[in-house]
Design a protein around this motif. Structure first.
Motif, PDB file in Angstrom:
ATOM      1  N   THR A  92       5.252  11.645  -5.773  1.00 48.95           N
ATOM      2  CA  THR A  92       6.055  10.649  -6.243  1.00 48.95           C
ATOM      3  C   THR A  92       6.437  11.063  -7.630  1.00 48.95           C
ATOM      4  OG1 THR A  92       4.325   8.952  -7.077  1.00 48.95           O
ATOM      5  CG2 THR A  92       5.259   8.673  -4.774  1.00 48.95           C
ATOM      6  N   GLY A  93       7.429  10.363  -8.063  1.00 46.69           N
ATOM      7  CA  GLY A  93       7.875  10.456  -9.604  1.00 46.69           C
ATOM      8  C   GLY A  93       7.017  10.179 -10.454  1.00 46.69           C
ATOM      9  N   GLU A 113      11.756  11.990 -10.096  1.00 50.39           N
ATOM     10  CA  GLU A 113      11.654  11.997  -8.555  1.00 50.39           C
ATOM     11  C   GLU A 113      12.251  13.126  -8.028  1.00 50.39           C
ATOM     12  OE1 GLU A 113      12.709   9.354 -10.444  1.00 50.39           O
ATOM     13  OE2 GLU A 113      10.833   8.180  -9.807  1.00 50.39           O
ATOM     14  N   ASN A 117      10.305  15.647  -5.359  1.00 50.18           N
ATOM     15  CA  ASN A 117      11.023  16.117  -4.267  1.00 50.18           C
ATOM     16  C   ASN A 117      11.101  17.584  -4.186  1.00 50.18           C
ATOM     17  OD1 ASN A 117      11.542  13.400  -3.234  1.00 50.18           O
ATOM     18  ND2 ASN A 117      13.413  13.694  -4.301  1.00 50.18           N
TER      19      ASN A 117
END
Length: 194
Positions: A92-93, A113, A117
Motif C-alpha cells: 500500500t501507499g 499509492e 501500484n
C-alpha cells in the motif's frame, strides 16, 4: 519461496529500515540483528538495510526491460528476485511512505499509492526460479513469529495507537502508584496508633 509481511507489518513488529550507501551488491538487502541486553535475555531487533531506490515514471519500464533481458539469456534472475522482494515489502501507499521516511526509497511519482501500484503490477507476470533473498526473509520471519515481537506489536496497536491512549496509560499508572502509596501510609499510621 518464503513470504514476509509488508513494511507496515514489519515495522509494527519492530523491524527498522535503513539505507545502505555502500552495498556489496546493487540489489542487496541485508538483515542485521542488533543485540540489546535486556532483563528478558538478549533482545535482537533486526534492521533491513537496502540500497536507496529512486522511483520515477520510467522505473517500471526500466525494471521490466531488465527482467526481460535477464530472462532471455542464461543469466541468473537477480532483477526478478529484487522486483518480487519489493512487491512483498510494498502493498500500500503506507508501506511506500514508511520506506520514504526511512530514506530507503525516493519517490518522484505523483503519490505513494502510484508507487505501490507500480511495484505490485511489475511482479504480476514475473516468475522466479531462484529467489536470492530467501535467507534474509527467513531471518525476518523467525523474528516476526517470535513471542515478544507479536505481543509488542499488539500492545502498540492497542495501547499506543494515539497520544490519548498514552496519556491515559500514564495517568492510570500514576493513579495506581498513588493508591498503593496511600494504602501503605494508611496501614503504617494505623499500626503506629495501636
Amino acid at each position: 519461496m518464503t513470504t514476509i509481511p509488508s513494511v507496515k507489518g514489519l515495522d509494527k513488529a519492530g523491524v527498522n529500515f535503513k539505507p545502505d550507501y555502500d552495498p556489496t551488491w546493487l540489489m542487496g538487502m541485508e538483515v542485521k540483528l542488533n543485540r540489546y541486553p535486556c532483563f528478558l535475555g538478549p533482545w535482537s531487533k533486526p534492521t533491513l538495510r537496502m540500497r536507496v531506490l529512486c522511483v520515477h515514471d520510467s522505473t517500471e519500464l526500466i525494471l521490466r526491460n531488465l527482467i526481460a533481458y535477464k530472462m532471455s539469456g542464461l543469466t541468473r534472475t537477480y532483477v526478478a528476485s529484487y522486483v518480487i522482494a519489493m512487491d512483498m515489502l510494498v502493498n500500500t501507499g503506507e508501506d511506500v511512505a514508511k520506506l520514504v521516511d526511512s530514506r530507503v526509497l525516493l519517490n518522484f511519482m505523483g503519490s505513494n499509492e502510484e508507487a505501490a501500484n507500480m511495484f505490485n503490477n511489475i511482479a504480476k507476470q514475473v516468475a522466479c526460479i531462484e529467489f536470492f533473498y530467501e535467507e534474509q526473509w527467513e531471518t525476518l520471519n523467525m523474528y516476526c513469529d517470535g513471542y515478544w515481537p507479536k505481543h509488542i506489536a499488539r500492545m502498540r496497536s492497542t495501547y499506543f495507537s494515539s497520544p490519548w491512549n498514552i496519556i491515559a496509560l500514564v495517568a492510570g499508572i500514576i493513579l495506581f502508584t498513588l493508591t498503593v502509596v496511600h494504602i501503605i501510609f494508611t496501614v503504617k499510621s494505623a499500626g503506629s496508633n495501636k
